[in-house]
Design a protein around this motif. Structure first.
Motif, PDB file in Angstrom:
ATOM      1  N   ALA A  56       0.869  -1.182   0.000  1.00 28.71           N
ATOM      2  CA  ALA A  56       0.000   0.000   0.000  1.00 28.71           C
ATOM      3  C   ALA A  56       0.903   1.228   0.000  1.00 28.71           C
ATOM      4  N   VAL A  57       0.399   2.343  -0.488  1.00 32.61           N
ATOM      5  CA  VAL A  57       1.141   3.604  -0.469  1.00 32.61           C
ATOM      6  C   VAL A  57       0.262   4.692   0.113  1.00 32.61           C
ATOM      7  N   ASP A  58       0.897   5.761   0.549  1.00 28.77           N
ATOM      8  CA  ASP A  58       0.143   6.940   0.967  1.00 28.77           C
ATOM      9  C   ASP A  58       0.690   8.161   0.242  1.00 28.77           C
ATOM     10  N   LYS A  59       0.064   9.301   0.453  1.00 33.86           N
ATOM     11  CA  LYS A  59       0.424  10.518  -0.286  1.00 33.86           C
ATOM     12  C   LYS A  59       1.821  11.036   0.053  1.00 33.86           C
ATOM     13  N   HIS A  60       2.425  10.483   1.086  1.00 30.51           N
ATOM     14  CA  HIS A  60       3.772  10.890   1.481  1.00 30.51           C
ATOM     15  C   HIS A  60       4.837   9.959   0.896  1.00 30.51           C
ATOM     16  N   TRP A  61       4.449   9.150  -0.066  1.00 27.17           N
ATOM     17  CA  TRP A  61       5.329   8.241  -0.793  1.00 27.17           C
ATOM     18  C   TRP A  61       5.925   7.161   0.113  1.00 27.17           C
ATOM     19  N   ARG A  62       5.146   6.751   1.104  1.00 26.07           N
ATOM     20  CA  ARG A  62       5.546   5.613   1.932  1.00 26.07           C
ATOM     21  C   ARG A  62       4.965   4.352   1.297  1.00 26.07           C
ATOM     22  N   LEU A  63       5.791   3.353   1.177  1.00 27.08           N
ATOM     23  CA  LEU A  63       5.373   2.053   0.653  1.00 27.08           C
ATOM     24  C   LEU A  63       5.272   1.101   1.833  1.00 27.08           C
ATOM     25  N   TYR A  64       4.061   0.770   2.191  1.00 29.64           N
ATOM     26  CA  TYR A  64       3.810  -0.153   3.293  1.00 29.64           C
ATOM     27  C   TYR A  64       3.832  -1.572   2.739  1.00 29.64           C
ATOM     28  N   TYR A  65       4.486  -2.458   3.450  1.00 31.10           N
ATOM     29  CA  TYR A  65       4.548  -3.844   2.995  1.00 31.10           C
ATOM     30  C   TYR A  65       4.472  -4.792   4.181  1.00 31.10           C
ATOM     31  N   ASP A  66       3.971  -5.969   3.897  1.00 36.86           N
ATOM     32  CA  ASP A  66       3.878  -7.033   4.892  1.00 36.86           C
ATOM     33  C   ASP A  66       5.078  -7.959   4.686  1.00 36.86           C
ATOM     34  N   PRO A  67       6.054  -7.934   5.599  1.00 37.59           N
ATOM     35  CA  PRO A  67       7.264  -8.746   5.422  1.00 37.59           C
ATOM     36  C   PRO A  67       6.982 -10.233   5.237  1.00 37.59           C
ATOM     37  N   ASP A  68       5.983 -10.737   5.932  1.00 35.93           N
ATOM     38  CA  ASP A  68       5.669 -12.162   5.821  1.00 35.93           C
ATOM     39  C   ASP A  68       5.158 -12.513   4.427  1.00 35.93           C
ATOM     40  N   SER A  69       4.392 -11.621   3.816  1.00 36.46           N
ATOM     41  CA  SER A  69       3.863 -11.873   2.475  1.00 36.46           C
ATOM     42  C   SER A  69       4.926 -11.710   1.401  1.00 36.46           C
ATOM     43  N   LEU A  70       5.781 -10.707   1.550  1.00 40.04           N
ATOM     44  CA  LEU A  70       6.767 -10.418   0.505  1.00 40.04           C
ATOM     45  C   LEU A  70       7.858 -11.460   0.397  1.00 40.04           C
ATOM     46  N   SER A  71       8.192 -12.105   1.476  1.00 38.82           N
ATOM     47  CA  SER A  71       9.266 -13.097   1.405  1.00 38.82           C
ATOM     48  C   SER A  71       8.916 -14.206   0.409  1.00 38.82           C
ATOM     49  N   ALA A  72       7.647 -14.443   0.182  1.00 35.06           N
ATOM     50  CA  ALA A  72       7.215 -15.447  -0.797  1.00 35.06           C
ATOM     51  C   ALA A  72       7.521 -15.026  -2.232  1.00 35.06           C
ATOM     52  N   TYR A  73       7.735 -13.739  -2.455  1.00 30.37           N
ATOM     53  CA  TYR A  73       7.983 -13.238  -3.807  1.00 30.37           C
ATOM     54  C   TYR A  73       9.444 -13.292  -4.216  1.00 30.37           C
ATOM     55  N   LEU A  74      10.298 -13.849  -3.392  1.00 35.39           N
ATOM     56  CA  LEU A  74      11.704 -13.993  -3.765  1.00 35.39           C
ATOM     57  C   LEU A  74      11.854 -14.832  -5.030  1.00 35.39           C
ATOM     58  N   LYS A  75      10.930 -15.764  -5.232  1.00 37.00           N
ATOM     59  CA  LYS A  75      10.987 -16.629  -6.411  1.00 37.00           C
ATOM     60  C   LYS A  75      10.258 -16.048  -7.615  1.00 37.00           C
ATOM     61  N   ASN A  76       9.593 -14.894  -7.448  1.00 35.66           N
ATOM     62  CA  ASN A  76       8.838 -14.301  -8.548  1.00 35.66           C
ATOM     63  C   ASN A  76       8.962 -12.775  -8.547  1.00 35.66           C
ATOM     64  N   PRO A  77      10.179 -12.249  -8.767  1.00 40.48           N
ATOM     65  CA  PRO A  77      10.373 -10.803  -8.762  1.00 40.48           C
ATOM     66  C   PRO A  77       9.509 -10.039  -9.773  1.00 40.48           C
ATOM     67  N   PRO A  78       9.225 -10.573 -10.977  1.00 43.58           N
ATOM     68  CA  PRO A  78       8.375  -9.820 -11.900  1.00 43.58           C
ATOM     69  C   PRO A  78       6.969  -9.554 -11.349  1.00 43.58           C
ATOM     70  N   ALA A  79       6.427 -10.487 -10.586  1.00 46.06           N
ATOM     71  CA  ALA A  79       5.100 -10.264  -9.997  1.00 46.06           C
ATOM     72  C   ALA A  79       5.142  -9.138  -8.981  1.00 46.06           C
ATOM     73  N   LEU A  80       6.186  -9.108  -8.172  1.00 46.66           N
ATOM     74  CA  LEU A  80       6.324  -8.029  -7.195  1.00 46.66           C
ATOM     75  C   LEU A  80       6.608  -6.706  -7.891  1.00 46.66           C
ATOM     76  N   ALA A  81       7.381  -6.731  -8.969  1.00 47.41           N
ATOM     77  CA  ALA A  81       7.632  -5.511  -9.749  1.00 47.41           C
ATOM     78  C   ALA A  81       6.315  -4.948 -10.286  1.00 47.41           C
ATOM     79  N   GLY A  82       5.438  -5.820 -10.742  1.00 45.47           N
ATOM     80  CA  GLY A  82       4.124  -5.381 -11.216  1.00 45.47           C
ATOM     81  C   GLY A  82       3.294  -4.753 -10.110  1.00 45.47           C
ATOM     82  N   ALA A  83       3.394  -5.308  -8.913  1.00 45.18           N
ATOM     83  CA  ALA A  83       2.663  -4.746  -7.776  1.00 45.18           C
ATOM     84  C   ALA A  83       3.209  -3.370  -7.397  1.00 45.18           C
ATOM     85  N   ILE A  84       4.535  -3.207  -7.443  1.00 40.95           N
ATOM     86  CA  ILE A  84       5.133  -1.899  -7.167  1.00 40.95           C
ATOM     87  C   ILE A  84       4.716  -0.896  -8.241  1.00 40.95           C
ATOM     88  N   GLU A  85       4.715  -1.325  -9.484  1.00 36.23           N
ATOM     89  CA  GLU A  85       4.269  -0.447 -10.580  1.00 36.23           C
ATOM     90  C   GLU A  85       2.825   0.008 -10.350  1.00 36.23           C
TER      91      GLU A  85
END
Length: 94
Positions: A56-85
């Motif tokens: 999630a993001v807010d108007k102050h350009w903070r990117l909030y992330y759930d560390p437990d969920s993101l660790s699963a994306y180590l094997k799929n960086p393009p999917a996480l890149a799409g989410a950041i985009e």
């Protein structure tokens, strides 16, 4: 937060995803560079359970992330890149 390894894995996953987002293999998204590296990462354990998303993001350009969920994306960086985009679009369109 689960543990330090989950946090470290999440930070690494975000770094890799930013690289993938900006690489020429993703149709030259280099114009996102300033925006992508302006995001301030804020770990929020349980974010996925709270809002149904891993990022999630807010108007102050903070990117909030759930560390437990993101660790699963180590094997799929393009999917996480799409989410950041996707999150960048929220900020760039406002």
């Amino acid at each position: 937060m689960g543990n330090k390894k989950d946090h470290d894995d999440a930070v690494f996953a975000l770094q890799v995803a930013r690289y993938v987002l900006l690489s020429s293999g993703r149709q030259g998204k280099a114009y996102y560079a300033t925006a992508a590296y302006s995001l301030v990462e804020v770990p929020v354990p349980g974010l996925h359970a709270q809002c149904g998303g891993m990022l999630a993001v807010d108007k102050h350009w903070r990117l909030y992330y759930d560390p437990d969920s993101l660790s699963a994306y180590l094997k799929n960086p393009p999917a996480l890149a799409g989410a950041i985009e996707h999150e960048l679009h929220h900020l760039l369109r406002d």
